[in-house]
Design an enzyme around this catalytic site. Structure first.
Site, PDB file in Angstrom:
ATOM      1  N   SER A  81      43.205  12.019   6.279  1.00  0.00           N
ATOM      2  CA  SER A  81      42.936  12.673   7.485  1.00  0.00           C
ATOM      3  C   SER A  81      41.806  11.580   6.722  1.00  0.00           C
ATOM      4  O   SER A  81      40.907  10.519   5.596  1.00  0.00           O
ATOM      5  CB  SER A  81      42.350  13.608   7.088  1.00  0.00           C
ATOM      6  OG  SER A  81      40.703  13.899   7.902  1.00  0.00           O
TER       7      SER A  81
ATOM      8  N   TYR B 191      40.286  21.367   2.827  1.00  0.00           N
ATOM      9  CA  TYR B 191      40.952  19.997   3.466  1.00  0.00           C
ATOM     10  C   TYR B 191      40.575  19.189   2.267  1.00  0.00           C
ATOM     11  O   TYR B 191      41.247  17.716   2.507  1.00  0.00           O
ATOM     12  CB  TYR B 191      40.394  20.635   4.900  1.00  0.00           C
ATOM     13  CG  TYR B 191      41.031  19.723   5.502  1.00  0.00           C
ATOM     14  CD1 TYR B 191      42.361  20.151   5.987  1.00  0.00           C
ATOM     15  CD2 TYR B 191      40.408  18.321   6.439  1.00  0.00           C
ATOM     16  CE1 TYR B 191      42.831  19.524   7.196  1.00  0.00           C
ATOM     17  CE2 TYR B 191      41.187  17.168   6.406  1.00  0.00           C
ATOM     18  CZ  TYR B 191      41.989  17.707   7.849  1.00  0.00           C
ATOM     19  OH  TYR B 191      43.006  17.139   8.882  1.00  0.00           O
TER      20      TYR B 191
END
Length: 281
Positions: free
Chosen positions: A161, A174
């Site tokens: 990400s 995350y």
């Protein structure tokens, strides 16, 4: 002639979103597909109680399989939670038995559950780490030995990400999980280089998928509003992207994955490949 003729790819999180886009894109270039997803019942969270949106269902996975077949390729698909190594391995083994080989792994499955770092529950933290980090290791452990055994080389792409570089409130768990994938990728790239197997991460910005298009994510992007809408979310994305458009499409990421797993990327390994519309510039 496709860029992946005669090859076989294993893709996790393939029921919809980025995983489906990868399956269809690679099939369009000639690859047969082994596809897995958790096969939830459609209720919010499903098998993952901390997730505030419905997960991919068995029907979603069957639709991915149909699209692969519509592209003229074969597919083996099965439900598997990436936290369950034995079930993952069983689906991969079944696919390799049918197709006779494995060349590509796309470790794509992941979740999102935005929450303030010190307010999130232990379950929210642990499910994130178990799926987005440990689940990737289990995916690789279940599949990559088949590539090694084939002796033909191959490619692995891990979905990370843009949050590994930027700082985003509500995504501490995350970001930690996705950042942990980078040294995992680099170590594996070094370990597998003698076998001709390339390993890279793809770092995505905001992509239009069911994981993103939900109220919890809208609130994470627009904490200034009590009930933000899709339009409010789009406005926030456009404001942070440096390129002049909003959220990326799953196909944008699939194109990057195709480059990394095909001979076009034959010299690329141990690399962080960003497709993020310049969000962290």
């Amino acid at each position: 002639m496709g860029r992946l003729d005669g090859k076989v790819a294993f893709i996790t999180g393939a029921a919809r979103g980025q995983g489906r886009a990868h399956a269809v894109r690679l099939a369009g270039e000639g690859a047969d597909i082994i596809a897995v997803d958790v096969g939830a019942d459609g209720a919010p969270g499903g098998a993952v109680g901390s997730v505030p949106y419905p997960l991919g269902t068995g029907a979603d996975l069957a639709e991915t399989a149909r699209l692969v077949e519509a592209a003229g390729r074969r597919v083996v698909h099965g439900t598997a939670d990436v936290r369950d190594l034995a079930t993952l391995a069983a689906v991969v083994d079944r696919g390799v038995e049918e197709f006779g080989r494995l060349d590509i792994v796309v470790a794509n499955a992941g979740i999102s559950s935005p929450a303030p770092t010190l307010e999130m529950s232990e379950r929210v933290w642990q499910e994130m780490i178990d799926i987005n980090l440990t689940g990737v290791w289990k995916t690789l452990k279940a599949s990559v030995p088949h590539i090694i055994g084939g002796g033909r080389g191959g490619a692995v792409v891990i979905t990370s990400s843009a949050a590994t570089e930027g700082v985003y409130e509500g995504l501490g768990h995350y970001s930690a999980a996705k950042a942990g994938l980078v040294p995992l990728m680099r170590v594996l790239a070094k370990e597998l280089a003698p076998d001709g197997i390339r390993v890279n991460t793809v770092h995505t910005g905001t992509v239009v998928t069911p994981m993103i298009l939900n109220d919890a994510t809208y609130r994470a992007f627009r904490p200034d509003l009590e009930n933000p809408t899709r339009e409010d979310f789009d406005e926030a994305v456009r404001a942070v992207n440096r390129l002049p458009f909003g959220a990326l499409e799953a196909g944008d990421i699939a194109n990057a994955v195709l480059y990394l797993v095909s001979d076009d990327g034959r010299g690329v390994t141990g690399a962080k490949h960003f497709v993020d519309a310049g969000v962290n510039l």
